[in-house]
Structure formats: structure tokens, C-alpha cells
Design a protein around this motif. Structure first.
Motif: not given
Ligand SMILES: [Zn+2]
Length: 380
Positions: A250, A253, A299, A302-304
Motif C-alpha cells: 500500500c 507503507c 494500519h 496491512c500485510g507488513h
Molecule cells: Zn501497509
């Protein structure tokens, strides 16, 4: 089984999904109660009498709805709390695993594992005391989740009154039967579920009970996974982490991808010790975890993830190939939404024909979802 930092977050999201499913079931049960009362005496030809009788039953409906919500409350509280505590523990385990996996040298790996395991055990004892850390987070999750109960009861009341009023009004015009009018009103007024819940972070968006709970639980469990992880690293004396890199990211990020963040202190160049050799190395720190979080990293959805950064030992964060693509995940959400939508339709169906129609759609979407999760190996 030992779990990675990204895996801990995923495990938390799965737990969030389970709690949300309880609310989706309760929502369907509430809608069924509404439809059962609306459906009484529909075909008896007593005009305005029908609406008056239905409105006289508001109190009974309220009692039925309260019974459903009380039952939900007793299981949901425990489930929400367990989801946060379990995910936090997964985060602590992931701290050990995520660091140790990076070390090739057997001696250092053993030493690191011992230090981290000690920190993990210490944290497990400390973190669950009331009023701090994960206990606070779990209490917040329980309070957010159970905050929908009163609103749900009010909404059941409103929906019922509106369906009765709309049905009675349509019949006066006279074009369709009362049954058709009732079904139409039920479908229209319950299409989005039992709605009206807002999130203080984004007040313009309203949710239904299941989606609100899922959002609140996803946020809480993702936070628990990361906090459990970071508290163990901190206790083990590890002050740096790196941000994972994803095949897609995103916008918010992008600036943090692959960067090194510090648990405390400030951004800039630091001199740190390589834990394997004792040699001093320069490390470029992009900011603190708190700063990055404030700027949007981690957030909701979020995939992180973060992982321990060991100066001179850790390699640049690899691109984590998630099992599924972004499009697959979007498609999965869409199909899940459609299934829930038609489950609500089935719940308010006034006759077998309407029920069968909804059931056929549910089966069709479920088949598509099954095919997708199998092909893309999405979590289910
Ligand atoms: Zn993210």
C-alpha cells in the motif's frame, strides 16, 4: 509449531474471523426472529388489524432478541479475550523464531535462542497482569466487541417497526399482496444486516454487527501479535527490527519497506555491535516503530510485519511471497460478503421459495469460494 512474525499476525486475523462469525450467526438469528413475527397472519385478510397486532408484539420480540444477545455475550467475551491473549503469545514465540532463523552460526543461534526464550517466559508472566500491556488490549477488545449489543437490540426494534409500517403502507396502495410487500420490506431493510455501528477513527463509515466486530478484532489481534513480539525483543535486549517487503504494497507503507526501525531513540546512523563477532557496524535507522506506526505502518489490513534486525547478521529483508495475490484476497472478501448477504436473505425469507432461492445462491458462492481458497491456498 513455531511461527514466524508474519504468521503470528495471520493467526490473529484468523482468530478475529472466528469471533466475527459468532456475530454473523447471532445477526442471522435476530433477523429470523424479526421475520417470524412479520410473517404471522400475513395471508389473513384483516387489513389494518395486521399491523396493529404486529406492533403489539414488539415487547415479545424484544425478549427473544435479548435472549439471543445474552447467549452471544457469554461466549463472545471469552472468545475475544482469548483471541488477543493467544495472539500475543504467538507474537512472543515469533520473536524467538524470527530472530533465530536468521542466524547461520550454531553457537550464536543457541545463545540467542536462550536469551530470547528467557525473555519470552518472563514476558508471559508479566504481561497478563491486569491493567497493563496485553491485558489492557484484551479488555479494550472485549469492550469494543460487546459495545454492539445494546445497539443491536435497538436496531432489531427499529427494523421490525419499519418493516411493519412499510408493509401496511404498501398494502393500502393495493398493487401487491401483503406477503410480497412484507418480503420486499424485509429484504430492503435487512440487506446490509443489523447496521448503524461506527468506528471513532472513521465516523463516516457505518458497519453491521459482524463487520464491526471483525474490524475491531482484526485491529486488536494484529496489535497483540506485534506487541507480544516487540516486548520479547525488548526484554532480550534487541532494539532494532526490519520491515518486511511484500510483492505488492500500500502507498502508506512503501517508504518503510525493508527499512530498519528502532524500538527507541532516534532516526539516523548508529554504531551497533555484530552479536556474532563483536565487530562494530553502521546501521541506518529510518525511525522508531512508534513513528512508523503513527505514519500508517501496520494500519488495519496491512500485510507488513517486523522482524528482529541483528546488525551485521541480518540480511536485507527478503520479499515475503504471500501465498495469495492481492486480487485473490479481494475476490475472497467479495465472495464472503455475498455469502453473508444471502444468509441474511435466507434468515428473513417468509416462504420456502424465497428460502430456496437464497440457499441456492449461498451454495453457488460457497462453491466459488472453495475453488478459490484451494487454488490460491488462502487461509480459511
Ligand atoms: Zn501497509
Amino acid at each position: 509449531m513455531a511461527i514466524t512474525p508474519a504468521g503470528a499476525i495471520e493467526a490473529g486475523l484468523e482468530q478475529a474471523r472466528l469471533v466475527a462469525a459468532m456475530y454473523a450467526d447471532a445477526e442471522a438469528a435476530l433477523l429470523e426472529r424479526i421475520a417470524a413475527r412479520v410473517g404471522k397472519d400475513l395471508d389473513n385478510d384483516d387489513g389494518n388489524d395486521w399491523a396493529a397486532k404486529r406492533l403489539a408484539e414488539v415487547t415479545q420480540l424484544r425478549k427473544e432478541a435479548e435472549a439471543i444477545v445474552r447467549r452471544l455475550e457469554s461466549v463472545a467475551k471469552k472468545a475475544a479475550q482469548a483471541a488477543v491473549l493467544d495472539t500475543w503469545a504467538e507474537g512472543m514465540d515469533a520473536a524467538v523464531r524470527g530472530a533465530v532463523l536468521q542466524v547461520a552460526d550454531a553457537k550464536l543461534r543457541k545463545r540467542l535462542e536462550r536469551v530470547l526464550q528467557d525473555a519470552r517466559n518472563l514476558g508471559a508472566k508479566r504481561g497478563i497482569s491486569a491493567g497493563q500491556g496485553v491485558a489492557e488490549l484484551a479488555a479494550q477488545a472485549v469492550s469494543l466487541v460487546t459495545s454492539v449489543h445494546e445497539g443491536a437490540l435497538r436496531a432489531v426494534d427499529d427494523i421490525y417497526r419499519n418493516v411493519v409500517a412499510e408493509t401496511a403502507g404498501r398494502v393500502l396502495v393495493g398493487a401487491e399482496t401483503r406477503r410480497e410487500a412484507a418480503q420486499r420490506a424485509l429484504d430492503r431493510l435487512t440487506a446490509q444486516g443489523i447496521t448503524g455501528f461506527t468506528d471513532s477513527a472513521n465516523p463516516s463509515r457505518t458497519w453491521n454487527m459482524a463487520s464491526y466486530v471483525e474490524m475491531a478484532m482484526r485491529t486488536a489481534t494484529a496489535r497483540a501479535a506485534v506487541d507480544g513480539h516487540l516486548s520479547t525483543l525488548r526484554d532480550a535486549g534487541i532494539g532494532l527490527v526490519s520491515v518486511s517487503r511484500l510483492p505488492y504494497t500500500c502507498d502508506r507503507c512503501a517508504r518503510w519497506e525493508g527499512e530498519v526501525l528502532a524500538l527507541s531513540g532516534s532516526a539516523g546512523t548508529r554504531v551497533e555491535e555484530n552479536p556474532a563477532t563483536g565487530v562494530q557496524v553502521f546501521v541506518q535507522v529510518a525511525g522508531t516503530v512508534a513513528e512508523a506506526r503513527l505514519a500508517g505502518l501496520l494500519h488495519p489490513n496491512c500485510g507488513h510485519s517486523l522482524n528482529a534486525y541483528l546488525p551485521g547478521v541480518s540480511r536485507p529483508a527478503p520479499v515475503v511471497r504471500s501465498k495469495a495475490t492481492y486480487e485473490d484476497a479481494q475476490r475472497q472478501r467479495y465472495l464472503e460478503r455475498k455469502i453473508r448477504e444471502n444468509k441474511r436473505r435466507a434468515a428473513v425469507a417468509l416462504d420456502d421459495e424465497a428460502r430456496a432461492k437464497a440457499a441456492a445462491k449461498i451454495a453457488n458462492y460457497q462453491r466459488q469460494l472453495k475453488g478459490l481458497t484451494k487454488a490460491a491456498r488462502l487461509p480459511r
